[in-house]
Design a protein around this motif. Structure first.
Motif, mmCIF file in Angstrom:
data_model
loop_
_atom_site.group_PDB
_atom_site.id
_atom_site.type_symbol
_atom_site.label_atom_id
_atom_site.label_comp_id
_atom_site.label_asym_id
_atom_site.label_seq_id
_atom_site.Cartn_x
_atom_site.Cartn_y
_atom_site.Cartn_z
ATOM 1 N N ASN A 195 0.823 -1.212 0.000
ATOM 2 C CA ASN A 195 0.000 0.000 0.000
ATOM 3 C C ASN A 195 0.853 1.257 0.000
ATOM 4 O OD1 ASN A 195 -2.371 -1.419 -0.020
ATOM 5 N ND2 ASN A 195 -2.679 -1.343 2.192
ATOM 6 N N GLY A 196 2.105 1.096 0.337
ATOM 7 C CA GLY A 196 3.035 2.221 0.355
ATOM 8 C C GLY A 196 4.410 1.724 0.760
ATOM 9 N N LEU A 197 5.411 2.559 0.570
ATOM 10 C CA LEU A 197 6.781 2.210 0.931
ATOM 11 C C LEU A 197 7.358 3.309 1.811
ATOM 12 C CD1 LEU A 197 8.177 1.108 -2.568
ATOM 13 C CD2 LEU A 197 7.476 -0.412 -0.709
ATOM 14 N N ARG A 198 8.041 2.913 2.871
ATOM 15 C CA ARG A 198 8.859 3.840 3.653
ATOM 16 C C ARG A 198 10.310 3.505 3.337
ATOM 17 N NH1 ARG A 198 8.283 3.988 9.630
ATOM 18 N NH2 ARG A 198 8.564 1.727 9.496
ATOM 19 N N PHE A 199 11.123 4.501 3.178
ATOM 20 C CA PHE A 199 12.506 4.203 2.796
ATOM 21 C C PHE A 199 13.460 5.290 3.260
ATOM 22 C CE2 PHE A 199 10.977 6.895 -0.599
ATOM 23 C CZ PHE A 199 12.084 7.636 -0.993
ATOM 24 N N ALA A 200 14.739 4.912 3.290
ATOM 25 C CA ALA A 200 15.825 5.869 3.499
ATOM 26 C C ALA A 200 16.841 5.632 2.397
ATOM 27 C CB ALA A 200 16.461 5.689 4.874
ATOM 28 N N ASP A 201 17.292 6.690 1.778
ATOM 29 C CA ASP A 201 18.190 6.621 0.634
ATOM 30 C C ASP A 201 19.633 6.462 1.100
ATOM 31 O OD1 ASP A 201 19.604 6.944 -1.706
ATOM 32 O OD2 ASP A 201 18.611 8.803 -2.301
ATOM 33 N N GLY A 202 20.251 5.354 0.699
ATOM 34 C CA GLY A 202 21.646 5.127 1.049
ATOM 35 C C GLY A 202 22.622 5.900 0.188
ATOM 36 N N GLU B 30 -3.661 -6.860 3.312
ATOM 37 C CA GLU B 30 -2.861 -5.946 4.124
ATOM 38 C C GLU B 30 -3.749 -5.199 5.115
ATOM 39 O OE1 GLU B 30 -0.579 -4.572 5.872
ATOM 40 O OE2 GLU B 30 0.837 -3.994 4.290
ATOM 41 N N ALA B 31 -3.359 -5.206 6.381
ATOM 42 C CA ALA B 31 -4.146 -4.531 7.408
ATOM 43 C C ALA B 31 -3.792 -3.045 7.534
ATOM 44 C CB ALA B 31 -3.932 -5.214 8.758
ATOM 45 N N VAL B 32 -2.577 -2.676 7.108
ATOM 46 C CA VAL B 32 -2.117 -1.304 7.259
ATOM 47 C C VAL B 32 -2.542 -0.478 6.052
ATOM 48 C CG1 VAL B 32 -0.121 0.201 7.586
ATOM 49 C CG2 VAL B 32 -0.161 -2.087 8.622
ATOM 50 N N GLN B 33 -3.237 0.600 6.321
ATOM 51 C CA GLN B 33 -3.674 1.513 5.253
ATOM 52 C C GLN B 33 -2.873 2.815 5.349
ATOM 53 O OE1 GLN B 33 -6.094 0.353 3.001
ATOM 54 N NE2 GLN B 33 -5.662 -1.493 4.185
ATOM 55 N N TYR B 34 -2.692 3.463 4.204
ATOM 56 C CA TYR B 34 -1.942 4.720 4.168
ATOM 57 C C TYR B 34 -2.855 5.829 3.666
ATOM 58 C CZ TYR B 34 2.294 1.866 4.592
ATOM 59 O OH TYR B 34 3.242 1.002 5.040
ATOM 60 N N TYR B 35 -2.889 6.945 4.381
ATOM 61 C CA TYR B 35 -3.642 8.104 3.935
ATOM 62 C C TYR B 35 -2.682 9.034 3.204
ATOM 63 C CZ TYR B 35 -6.518 12.294 4.003
ATOM 64 O OH TYR B 35 -7.234 13.394 3.629
ATOM 65 N N VAL B 36 -2.944 9.288 1.930
ATOM 66 C CA VAL B 36 -2.047 10.128 1.136
ATOM 67 C C VAL B 36 -2.810 11.262 0.486
ATOM 68 C CG1 VAL B 36 -0.398 8.300 0.673
ATOM 69 C CG2 VAL B 36 -2.338 8.612 -0.864
#
Length: 260
Positions: free
Chosen positions: A161-168, A254-260
């Motif tokens: 549903n979405g991605l969280r990331f940190a750029d290396g 997926e149980a986690v939803q993202y508000y965008v």
């Protein structure tokens, strides 16, 4: 028709019990071992909705990844219908739906969760990641990718549903994967020369740590990074028991939803 003990034995051939981490609760957790299996529903979690789905399909067995109960983590003191866990356990027992759960043994197994995730991401030359307790896998993309392209690659492969990331801060080629909450292996991924690490349930400080050592981390969600094993289980069980109807859950998502 096979009995519950036959299904359990077959899955242990794929994911041996001895691979399970200490305290993990795996195997036939609910059900009479000698009971004949009429149908199987494969799902990541045993839920009330999945139980209803199994009943609609005529299945009296749910095969899941996450244990329906784990007395090491959360002791079962009562089974009452006014608690979420008790209500689920009562529903399973009263309707005669059994539960077989394979957890960390399936994470570690050859052909299990993390091999399935590596395959879905199109990784090549896949092997166990040193320092990953036999859980993580590492492999290479077909070609080097800039981070925006790799994020799209992950999104298309597992449908989060979405991605969280940190750029290396560098292109991505060598990738470590750990389905579910594997943030504790971040240093193993960094120390083994990985450009990126795909996992889930990362904490804020882990994003900071990864960025400080030049490792791109992608939190793609617990469900998407582990649900990839469910089609593998369906295929495996269908080949083992061709006379039994086996379905992948269509209601558990997926149980986690993202508000965008």
């Amino acid at each position: 028709m096979p009995a519950l003990r036959d299904i359990e034995k077959a899955i242990y051939e794929l994911a041996p019990r001895e691979l399970a981490m200490e305290g993990d609760n795996v195997g036939l957790l609910i059900g009479r071992p000698d009971r004949e299996v009429t149908g199987i529903l494969v799902t990541l979690d045993v839920t009330e909705e999945a139980t209803e789905e199994a009943l609609r399909l005529g299945a009296n067995l749910i095969v899941a990844h996450h244990p329906v109960m784990n007395c090491h983590w959360s002791p079962v003191q009562t089974i009452r219908d006014d608690t979420p866990q008790g209500r689920l356990l009562l529903k399973l027992m009263e309707t005669g739906v059994a539960a077989i759960c394979m957890h960390t043994n399936l994470d570690r197994a050859e052909g299990g969760v993390n091999d399935a995730l590596a395959a879905r991401l199109g990784l090549e030359r896949v092997e166990k990641l040193p320092g990953g307790d036999g859980v993580l896998r590492v492999g290479e993309l077909p070609g080097e990718m800039a981070l925006p392209a790799f994020l799209q690659w992950v999104k298309a492969a597992i449908g989060p549903n979405g991605l969280r990331f940190a750029d290396g801060g560098k292109p991505v080629r060598r990738v470590a994967v750990g389905g579910g909450a594997c943030g504790g292996y971040l240093w193993a991924a960094a120390e083994n020369g990985c450009d990126a690490f795909v996992t889930s349930d990362l904490k804020y400080n882990q994003f900071l740590d990864a960025r400080s050592v030049g490792l791109t981390v992608i939190d793609a969600g617990h469900f998407p990074t582990e649900d990839v094993v469910c089609p593998v289980l369906v295929k495996y069980l269908t080949e083992k028991f061709p006379g039994v109807r086996i379905d992948k859950s269509a209601v558990h998502r997926e149980a986690v939803q993202y508000y965008v």
